[in-house]
Design an enzyme around this catalytic site. Sequence first.
Site, mmCIF file in Angstrom:
data_model
loop_
_atom_site.group_PDB
_atom_site.id
_atom_site.type_symbol
_atom_site.label_atom_id
_atom_site.label_comp_id
_atom_site.label_asym_id
_atom_site.label_seq_id
_atom_site.Cartn_x
_atom_site.Cartn_y
_atom_site.Cartn_z
ATOM 1 C CB SER A 134 -21.984 -0.816 29.072
ATOM 2 O OG SER A 134 -23.175 -1.371 29.542
ATOM 3 N NE ARG A 204 -21.522 -11.778 35.669
ATOM 4 C CZ ARG A 204 -21.056 -10.733 35.023
ATOM 5 N NH1 ARG A 204 -21.793 -9.648 34.933
ATOM 6 N NH2 ARG A 204 -19.864 -10.748 34.471
ATOM 7 C CG ASP A 301 -24.790 -4.327 22.407
ATOM 8 O OD1 ASP A 301 -25.639 -4.898 23.121
ATOM 9 O OD2 ASP A 301 -24.124 -3.344 22.782
ATOM 10 C CG HIS A 334 -23.478 -5.036 26.079
ATOM 11 N ND1 HIS A 334 -23.520 -3.783 25.495
ATOM 12 C CD2 HIS A 334 -23.250 -4.818 27.404
ATOM 13 C CE1 HIS A 334 -23.331 -2.844 26.419
ATOM 14 N NE2 HIS A 334 -23.156 -3.453 27.580
ATOM 15 C CG ASP A 335 -19.611 -9.550 27.365
ATOM 16 O OD1 ASP A 335 -19.999 -8.584 28.051
ATOM 17 O OD2 ASP A 335 -19.573 -10.715 27.792
#
Length: 362
Positions: A134, A204, A301, A334-335
């Site tokens: 990232s 968040r 992602d 994405h994680d």
Amino acid sequence: MALSSGAELAQYQLCFETYGELNVNKSNAILICHALNASHHVAGFYQGQENSEGWWNNMIGPGKPVDTNRFFVIGVNNLGSCFGSTGPMHVNPANGRIYGADFPVVTVEDWVNAQARLLDRLGIAQLAAVMGGSLGGMQALSWSLQYPQRVKHAVVIASAPNLTAENIAFNEVARRAIVTDPDFHGGHFYEHGVLPKRGLRIARMLGHITYLSDDVMNSKFGRNLQEGDAYRFSTQDIEFQIESYLRYQGDKFSHYFDANTYLLITRALDYFDPAKPFQGDLVKALASASAQFLLVSFTTDWRFAPSRSREMVQALVANKRSLSYAEIDAPHGHDAFLLDDPRYLRVVRSYFENIHLTDQTT
């Protein structure tokens, strides 16, 4: 240290951790660059502390893909962060007050310059590899351009050569949530003894939505209600399990992360664009890189889509650079770069096993 903005830090400190041993000619060092809310604690556990696992502990350690029996791994916390390195929570030596909103804007290039100084202090002239996912991947890419002779391999995972307008938009909404919190006080909330937790929670929650794929959210939560099968017809209470999950993540984040740091790091993300001096020509921008590259992307992602990694691949190929590229069909969004996908871990392990070290004795 002179910064890209024209500002200057008269003094600063960087927190870092190391794993493994540096060999005799210092050829086995690997620098790990962290993403938005991570730190220098990339692997292992702190003795006597619960929930102290390093954020990339599945990747780095003895016998792991980045094997600390072979490599000397350095995790560094960036300037402006809230995990020990000099940032908005620290005292400005010029006036004796906490920096707060007065901490200067930092860029990816500034972070790389600071990391290079750390390597100077450690006596490491050249890295076996620089690696990150990232935002950390952006730093790895920038290392290959700012210090091409100091990097043998650059490992860029789930990253991009710059942010799309949509990504900048997500960052801006998150920043607005923070700065419009009544407890933000223009970034000087420390003096008021409060924290802008509401804004951090929303930031968040928004970010977390973008880190997950639709498939993962549906499989984990679907439309399941928090309690029973009937709606409570409430606009305030938690109705769905996904709401409970997001609120939990937001609450947890608001207790450990600094609001000014969030603003700084997301702005550094926005600014990163090595092709800008070349009128957007990424091929020209990457011409100065001499490292060998490994790039990895994940099919679900959508924050840092595989198409963005392919842009870098194509630009490197156009420059006749040596590279490997893996596009992993993973459901996690994405994680995925933090998770235990065996295909992903095998790709990284294979790449690092084939990095030649000129001296492997210690």
